[in-house]
Write a protein that holds these residues in place. Structure first.
Motif, PDB file in Angstrom:
ATOM      1  N   PHE A  58       0.930  -1.120   0.196  1.00  0.00           N
ATOM      2  CA  PHE A  58      -0.121  -0.045   0.017  1.00  0.00           C
ATOM      3  C   PHE A  58       0.924   1.245  -0.102  1.00  0.00           C
ATOM      4  O   PHE A  58       0.405   2.467  -0.225  1.00  0.00           O
ATOM      5  N   PRO A  76       0.338  -3.859  -4.088  1.00  0.00           N
ATOM      6  CA  PRO A  76      -0.502  -5.005  -3.589  1.00  0.00           C
ATOM      7  C   PRO A  76      -0.514  -6.282  -4.586  1.00  0.00           C
ATOM      8  O   PRO A  76      -0.434  -6.037  -5.754  1.00  0.00           O
ATOM      9  N   GLY A  77      -0.672  -7.304  -3.953  1.00  0.00           N
ATOM     10  CA  GLY A  77      -0.748  -8.507  -4.918  1.00  0.00           C
ATOM     11  C   GLY A  77      -1.677  -9.643  -4.286  1.00  0.00           C
ATOM     12  O   GLY A  77      -1.862  -9.787  -3.067  1.00  0.00           O
ATOM     13  N   VAL A  78      -1.980 -10.506  -5.313  1.00  0.00           N
ATOM     14  CA  VAL A  78      -3.065 -11.578  -4.525  1.00  0.00           C
ATOM     15  C   VAL A  78      -2.368 -12.581  -3.690  1.00  0.00           C
ATOM     16  O   VAL A  78      -3.017 -13.139  -3.103  1.00  0.00           O
ATOM     17  N   PHE A  84      -9.069  -6.426   7.293  1.00  0.00           N
ATOM     18  CA  PHE A  84      -8.989  -4.934   7.855  1.00  0.00           C
ATOM     19  C   PHE A  84      -9.997  -5.007   9.169  1.00  0.00           C
ATOM     20  O   PHE A  84     -10.599  -5.861   9.386  1.00  0.00           O
ATOM     21  N   ASN A  87     -15.042  -1.597   7.717  1.00  0.00           N
ATOM     22  CA  ASN A  87     -15.190  -0.887   6.545  1.00  0.00           C
ATOM     23  C   ASN A  87     -14.906  -1.605   5.343  1.00  0.00           C
ATOM     24  O   ASN A  87     -14.908  -0.991   4.088  1.00  0.00           O
ATOM     25  N   ALA A  88     -14.326  -2.972   5.095  1.00  0.00           N
ATOM     26  CA  ALA A  88     -13.593  -3.481   4.138  1.00  0.00           C
ATOM     27  C   ALA A  88     -14.711  -4.470   3.229  1.00  0.00           C
ATOM     28  O   ALA A  88     -14.282  -4.995   2.113  1.00  0.00           O
ATOM     29  N   MET A  90     -18.006  -5.271   1.192  1.00  0.00           N
ATOM     30  CA  MET A  90     -18.803  -4.594   0.286  1.00  0.00           C
ATOM     31  C   MET A  90     -20.493  -4.939   0.711  1.00  0.00           C
ATOM     32  O   MET A  90     -21.002  -6.179   0.280  1.00  0.00           O
ATOM     33  N   PHE A 105     -12.378 -11.200  -9.861  1.00  0.00           N
ATOM     34  CA  PHE A 105     -11.263 -10.497 -10.308  1.00  0.00           C
ATOM     35  C   PHE A 105     -10.211 -11.169 -11.081  1.00  0.00           C
ATOM     36  O   PHE A 105      -9.822 -10.675 -12.174  1.00  0.00           O
TER      37      PHE A 105
ATOM     38  N   LYS B 167     -11.843  -0.373   1.234  1.00  0.00           N
ATOM     39  CA  LYS B 167     -12.742  -1.203   0.489  1.00  0.00           C
ATOM     40  C   LYS B 167     -11.918  -1.316  -0.755  1.00  0.00           C
ATOM     41  O   LYS B 167     -11.633  -2.386  -1.558  1.00  0.00           O
ATOM     42  N   LEU B 169      -8.495  -0.655  -1.023  1.00  0.00           N
ATOM     43  CA  LEU B 169      -7.204  -1.469  -0.651  1.00  0.00           C
ATOM     44  C   LEU B 169      -7.449  -3.027  -0.757  1.00  0.00           C
ATOM     45  O   LEU B 169      -6.673  -3.798  -1.350  1.00  0.00           O
ATOM     46  N   ALA B 170      -8.724  -3.397  -0.266  1.00  0.00           N
ATOM     47  CA  ALA B 170      -9.131  -4.837  -0.242  1.00  0.00           C
ATOM     48  C   ALA B 170      -9.017  -5.186  -1.613  1.00  0.00           C
ATOM     49  O   ALA B 170      -8.703  -6.396  -1.776  1.00  0.00           O
ATOM     50  N   ALA B 171     -10.015  -4.559  -2.208  1.00  0.00           N
ATOM     51  CA  ALA B 171      -9.952  -4.920  -3.782  1.00  0.00           C
ATOM     52  C   ALA B 171      -8.523  -5.241  -4.513  1.00  0.00           C
ATOM     53  O   ALA B 171      -8.563  -6.195  -5.251  1.00  0.00           O
ATOM     54  N   ALA B 172      -7.773  -4.339  -4.138  1.00  0.00           N
ATOM     55  CA  ALA B 172      -6.417  -4.336  -4.994  1.00  0.00           C
ATOM     56  C   ALA B 172      -5.766  -5.714  -4.295  1.00  0.00           C
ATOM     57  O   ALA B 172      -5.056  -6.193  -5.195  1.00  0.00           O
ATOM     58  N   THR B 173      -5.989  -6.043  -3.075  1.00  0.00           N
ATOM     59  CA  THR B 173      -5.142  -7.060  -2.627  1.00  0.00           C
ATOM     60  C   THR B 173      -5.907  -8.293  -3.139  1.00  0.00           C
ATOM     61  O   THR B 173      -5.254  -9.516  -3.388  1.00  0.00           O
ATOM     62  N   LEU B 174      -7.034  -8.273  -3.663  1.00  0.00           N
ATOM     63  CA  LEU B 174      -7.867  -9.405  -4.290  1.00  0.00           C
ATOM     64  C   LEU B 174      -7.573  -9.386  -5.853  1.00  0.00           C
ATOM     65  O   LEU B 174      -8.033 -10.237  -6.479  1.00  0.00           O
ATOM     66  N   GLY B 175      -6.596  -8.473  -6.052  1.00  0.00           N
ATOM     67  CA  GLY B 175      -6.321  -8.603  -7.576  1.00  0.00           C
ATOM     68  C   GLY B 175      -6.927  -7.884  -8.615  1.00  0.00           C
ATOM     69  O   GLY B 175      -7.097  -8.190  -9.774  1.00  0.00           O
ATOM     70  N   ALA B 176      -7.920  -7.027  -8.136  1.00  0.00           N
ATOM     71  CA  ALA B 176      -8.719  -5.989  -8.869  1.00  0.00           C
ATOM     72  C   ALA B 176      -8.012  -5.162  -9.867  1.00  0.00           C
ATOM     73  O   ALA B 176      -7.126  -4.614  -9.530  1.00  0.00           O
ATOM     74  N   GLN B 180     -11.893  -3.065 -12.758  1.00  0.00           N
ATOM     75  CA  GLN B 180     -12.790  -3.779 -11.663  1.00  0.00           C
ATOM     76  C   GLN B 180     -13.110  -3.094 -10.519  1.00  0.00           C
ATOM     77  O   GLN B 180     -14.102  -3.208 -10.086  1.00  0.00           O
TER      78      GLN B 180
END
Lengths: 263, 269
Positions: A58, A76-78, A84, A87-88, A90, A105, B167, B169-176, B180
């Motif tokens: 980040f 960031p990476g998978v 968190f 708030n994280a 959806m 994704f 939200k 950042l979370a999406a970024a760590t999930l590969g978005a 997306q």
């Protein structure tokens, strides 16, 4: 070569307007290995979240390098999942879709996604809540969704920034045990940040104690209380054992030198 | 004793439940008052026609019409203007608002323009629009469009900014990918505020309608009202006002329903 290495890392937040520049981290050297459960503890402002954010990608260090398998982290990476504090999730997706999100994704096929989501929901004990809206769930259950979502893509590292910080004491203990169970079964590297000394001692195989202004690593302790718990010892008995209490007092002395004990 | 929920110090809980009843009683009282002042002859019909007069005028407007068009034809002309402006605003203001929320550059370029014209009364720039676009249908739609555009664009931008960092950042760590993140996180996250913007926007649209129909219109509710004024046909003026108000209120109700259906999580997090 270590799996993860912080090499001489410093992070300085530059001065803005009236605020002076802040050194969030200074001279960090730290190695993490693939199956460790590393807990970082320290009072507010000691840079523990910054430490995690660097590994998550980040942010990048002002000085030094953060390496994974010898290669610098650039974003960031998978392979680095994150949970968190709040708030994280959806709220526009139900529980299933939240857990499925990373797989969508990554364009995984619908069948493979379905199987994986079922597996992850079972791991955190939410099979029956797959079609619930996330905001209808309790705080503890929401964190379970967050953990399942991070696990779905099978990351090599799980980054947890005070994931249990907003929960009540009982829910918190249940989830501590859940995280230990997941760690024991998956043997991923977990980096957990917490405010609670008891949680840190109980869960970690390695404890990183940090001190603020500037954020530095005070000392790294090897721990084995979680191994005892996984081997079948009672959690209460572990937490009230003399070794546990002695170490707790020692760390309190570092983190809260004046106040003496107050969390 | 049965359990009672703790009262909100501002009585918000209380109001939420009783407000519909209170609103109905208020509306009814206003009509009764209106009837009373006309029936007692306190106000001349020239200034305020009675509810009965207005009602029969409404029937007459439907059948024979006013100023060469029936009420339905007037309403249709106005609805067309307001809703084409609204549709245009949705198609342009929402994407631009998203862009402004994501890119500082877009915000830097568009912010001064929008913030400058937004507080201007539409009547102030109506002459300019007539000089540029003439007195045809385009000028009318553009005037209403401008009134709708600003609130929709600004609330979309605010909605995008309100999406929690976690939200994204979370999406970024999930590969978005970027696309997306925008599609699955930013747009749904901004949706509650976009819908609020649309409600406010369409309100401004109806407000601007009369101004838009001041010049060279031959039909439309705003035109009908303005034209009736010239003949001191107060009953037509009042009927026109009630119809405009009714349509605007109905649409607002529809938007609220849409909100409940599209963003049930609003205020729940």
């Amino acid at each position: 070569m270590s799996f993860i290495a912080y090499e001489d890392v410093s992070v300085v937040f530059p001065a803005t307007g009236k605020k002076e520049a802040v050194t969030a981290l200074e001279d960090i050297h730290l190695q993490l290995e693939p199956t460790e459960l590393v807990v970082v503890i320290g009072r507010s402002g000691c840079g523990k979240t910054t430490l995690l954010n660097l590994l998550a990608g980040f942010m990048s260090p002002s000085k030094g390098r953060v390496l994974m398998d010898g290669l610098p982290i650039v974003g960031p990476g998978v392979e680095r999942g994150a949970v968190f504090q709040k708030n994280a999730l959806m709220p526009w997706f139900n529980v299933r879709k939240n857990v499925e999100l990373g797989l969508i994704f990554q364009k995984i096929s619908a069948e493979a996604r379905k199987a994986r989501v079922e597996e992850c929901l079972a791991w955190v004990g939410l099979e029956e809540f797959a079609n619930h809206r996330v905001y209808e769930l309790s705080g503890g259950m929401q964190q379970r969704v967050g953990i399942a979502r991070a696990l779905a893509g099978d990351p090599r590292i799980l980054l947890m920034d005070e994931p249990l910080g907003a929960l009540d004491a009982l829910t918190r203990e249940t989830l501590q045990e859940l995280v230990l169970d997941i760690w024991n079964k998956s043997h991923k590297l977990i980096l957990l940040i917490t405010h609670s000394i008891e949680e840190a001692l109980f869960m970690g195989t390695k404890l990183v104690v940090m001190t603020p202004r500037p954020g530095r690593i005070h000392k790294v302790y090897p721990l084995d209380f979680c191994q005892k718990f996984i081997a079948g010892d009672d959690a209460r008995a572990i937490k009230s054992s003399p070794e546990f209490i002695a170490l707790r007092e020692e760390i309190m002395g570092v983190i809260h030198p004046k106040e003496g004990g107050a969390l | 004793m049965t359990g009672q929920p703790v009262k909100d110090p501002l009585f918000r809980h209380y109001l939420a439940r009783k407000t519909l009843l209170i609103s109905l009683v208020t509306s009814l009282l206003l009509v009764v008052l209106w009837w009373l002042v006309t029936a007692m002859g306190w106000v001349k019909p020239l200034f305020l026609p009675s509810p009965g007069q207005v009602l029969s005028k409404l029937g007459e407007l439907f059948s024979t019409g006013f100023a060469n068009a029936t009420l339905w034809e007037h309403a249709r002309a106005s609805l067309f203007r307001v809703f084409s402006a609204f549709a245009l605003a949705c198609l342009t203001a929402i994407p631009l608002g998203i862009f402004m929320g994501i890119h500082d550059l877009a915000k830097g370029i568009l912010d001064p323009v929008i913030e400058f014209y937004r507080p201007l009364p539409p009547l102030a720039y109506l002459p300019l629009i007539i000089i540029w676009l003439g007195i045809g249908e385009t000028a009318k739609v553009v005037l209403i469009y401008l009134a709708v555009f600003a609130p929709v664009c600004l609330s979309t931008r605010a909605g995008v900014r309100s999406v929690a960092r976690e939200k994204i950042l979370a999406a970024a760590t999930l590969g978005a990918s970027r696309a997306q993140i925008i599609r699955h996180i930013v747009i749904p996250g901004a949706l509650p505020e976009i819908l609020t913007g649309l409600r406010v926007g369409i309100g401004f649209g109806w407000t601007t309608l009369v101004a838009a129909e001041m010049v060279a219109a031959t039909s439309g509710l705003g035109f009908m009202v303005l034209n009736a004024k010239d003949f001191l046909a107060t009953d037509v003026v009042l009927t026109g006002i009630l119809v405009i108000g009714g349509i605007a209120y109905g649409f607002d109700m529809f938007m609220r329903l849409l909100e409940r259906w599209l963003v049930p999580w609003k205020g729940q997090e």
